[in-house]
Design a protein around this motif. Structure first.
Motif, PDB file in Angstrom:
ATOM      1  N   GLU A  63      -4.352   2.052 -10.537  1.00  0.00           N
ATOM      2  CA  GLU A  63      -3.382   2.133  -9.448  1.00  0.00           C
ATOM      3  C   GLU A  63      -3.340   3.533  -8.857  1.00  0.00           C
ATOM      4  O   GLU A  63      -3.193   3.697  -7.636  1.00  0.00           O
ATOM      5  CB  GLU A  63      -2.013   1.684  -9.955  1.00  0.00           C
ATOM      6  CG  GLU A  63      -1.989   0.199 -10.328  1.00  0.00           C
ATOM      7  CD  GLU A  63      -0.614  -0.306 -10.712  1.00  0.00           C
ATOM      8  OE1 GLU A  63       0.372   0.441 -10.540  1.00  0.00           O
ATOM      9  OE2 GLU A  63      -0.527  -1.463 -11.173  1.00  0.00           O
ATOM     10  N   ARG A  83      -4.199   4.493  -4.904  1.00  0.00           N
ATOM     11  CA  ARG A  83      -3.274   5.286  -4.074  1.00  0.00           C
ATOM     12  C   ARG A  83      -3.975   6.524  -3.517  1.00  0.00           C
ATOM     13  O   ARG A  83      -3.751   6.909  -2.364  1.00  0.00           O
ATOM     14  CB  ARG A  83      -2.047   5.693  -4.888  1.00  0.00           C
ATOM     15  CG  ARG A  83      -1.126   4.535  -5.254  1.00  0.00           C
ATOM     16  CD  ARG A  83       0.173   5.040  -5.863  1.00  0.00           C
ATOM     17  NE  ARG A  83       0.949   3.940  -6.402  1.00  0.00           N
ATOM     18  CZ  ARG A  83       0.953   3.575  -7.695  1.00  0.00           C
ATOM     19  NH1 ARG A  83       0.221   4.278  -8.569  1.00  0.00           N
ATOM     20  NH2 ARG A  83       1.665   2.556  -8.102  1.00  0.00           N
ATOM     21  N   ASP A 110      -2.223   0.834  -1.226  1.00  0.00           N
ATOM     22  CA  ASP A 110      -1.034   0.583  -2.043  1.00  0.00           C
ATOM     23  C   ASP A 110      -1.307  -0.592  -2.982  1.00  0.00           C
ATOM     24  O   ASP A 110      -1.545  -1.710  -2.513  1.00  0.00           O
ATOM     25  CB  ASP A 110       0.151   0.268  -1.131  1.00  0.00           C
ATOM     26  CG  ASP A 110       1.446   0.034  -1.910  1.00  0.00           C
ATOM     27  OD1 ASP A 110       1.426   0.145  -3.156  1.00  0.00           O
ATOM     28  OD2 ASP A 110       2.459  -0.280  -1.259  1.00  0.00           O
ATOM     29  N   PRO A 111      -1.278  -0.380  -4.309  1.00  0.00           N
ATOM     30  CA  PRO A 111      -1.528  -1.495  -5.230  1.00  0.00           C
ATOM     31  C   PRO A 111      -0.577  -2.662  -5.020  1.00  0.00           C
ATOM     32  O   PRO A 111      -0.947  -3.817  -5.267  1.00  0.00           O
ATOM     33  CB  PRO A 111      -1.349  -0.866  -6.612  1.00  0.00           C
ATOM     34  CG  PRO A 111      -1.559   0.596  -6.406  1.00  0.00           C
ATOM     35  CD  PRO A 111      -1.065   0.885  -5.023  1.00  0.00           C
ATOM     36  N   ALA A 112       0.662  -2.371  -4.560  1.00  0.00           N
ATOM     37  CA  ALA A 112       1.639  -3.433  -4.346  1.00  0.00           C
ATOM     38  C   ALA A 112       1.214  -4.389  -3.242  1.00  0.00           C
ATOM     39  O   ALA A 112       1.730  -5.509  -3.154  1.00  0.00           O
ATOM     40  CB  ALA A 112       3.002  -2.824  -4.027  1.00  0.00           C
ATOM     41  N   SER A 113       0.266  -3.975  -2.418  1.00  0.00           N
ATOM     42  CA  SER A 113      -0.215  -4.845  -1.330  1.00  0.00           C
ATOM     43  C   SER A 113      -1.235  -5.865  -1.825  1.00  0.00           C
ATOM     44  O   SER A 113      -1.635  -6.757  -1.078  1.00  0.00           O
ATOM     45  CB  SER A 113      -0.833  -4.004  -0.216  1.00  0.00           C
ATOM     46  OG  SER A 113      -2.050  -3.405  -0.649  1.00  0.00           O
TER      47      SER A 113
END
Length: 239
Positions: free
Chosen positions: A76, A80, A85-88
């Motif tokens: 992660e 970044r 963005d890893p959350a994407s």
């Protein structure tokens, strides 16, 4: 000295070619999400976070944390660093990428050499990898370990002495009855300080064609060989 009874192996770089494997298998992900990032550069960036992540555990700044978790945190961070963005991303995609470390290819001489060495010695990994990672890797690559001792077994990361000494104790062996087989002079030096015997297997392309370290023996290791079959020859293992 006591006869050698167990050969304990560093895995990443010594038994398996992590860099080429990660670079190749990450390529589809990179083509979708980071088309400007080369697979080898991605593998190197991920690996650069490996030692710093373990150092926090070694120094007691965080409790023992298995490598799968550290690899995921490091992944992660790399994403970044490259603006992603890893959350994407979906959890399945991130987990699948993280598990590339479970599917690393062996060096061409590894499997045949291990089979020969196994005829005379206990063979097992002494790796910073966690047990599930090493088990999955062994099943896929055909690595014929007698037992799998991940870092969870010792609750310590190399080169802390506990990683070596607790592994020997688990096997019921004195340190001098164990030999570390590794491609890294620093790992061998730490094992020697714990009373282990030592064998260097040079892997001059582990870090790619421009590798500048661990090209040759830096101490008078007990054995130095260019491959596992060559080490088997030196140890008198049948062909």
């Amino acid at each position: 000295m006591a006869p050698i009874q167990a050969l304990l192996f560093d895995v990443f770089g010594t038994v398996v070619d992590w860099r080429s494997s990660i670079a190749r298998d990450a390529a589809p992900f990179l083509a979708r999400h980071l088309p400007g990032l080369d697979g080898a550069a991605f593998a190197d960036a991920w690996r650069r976070r490996y030692q710093p992540a373990m150092e926090a555990v070694r120094k007691g700044a965080r409790p023992f944390t298995k490598l799968d978790i550290l690899h995921r945190e490091n992944l992660e961070g790399v994403l970044r660093d490259h603006g992603l963005d890893p959350a994407s991303l979906g959890e399945a995609e991130l987990d699948g990428l993280n598990r590339l470390w479970h599917r690393l290819d062996p060096w061409p001489d590894s499997v045949a050499g291990l089979h020969r060495l196994k005829t005379r010695f206990i063979i097992a990994p002494l790796s910073n990898g966690n047990i599930a990672l090493l088990l999955n890797m062994a099943k896929r690559a055909g690595l014929p370990w007698d037992t799998i001792l991940g870092a969870e077994a010792s609750q310590a990361y190399k080169p802390n002495p506990e990683a070596y000494l607790r592994t020997a104790d688990i096997l019921g062996l004195a340190p001098e009855a164990c030999m570390l087989v590794a491609a890294h002079n620093g790992d061998l030096a730490a094992a020697r300080r714990c009373g282990f015997r030592t064998a260097l297997i040079a892997r001059p392309t582990e870090y790619g064609p421009e590798q500048v370290k661990d090209l040759a023996a830096e101490q008078d290791w007990d054995f130095v060989a260019p491959s596992f079959p060559a080490l088997a020859d030196q140890l008198g293992c049948p062909a």
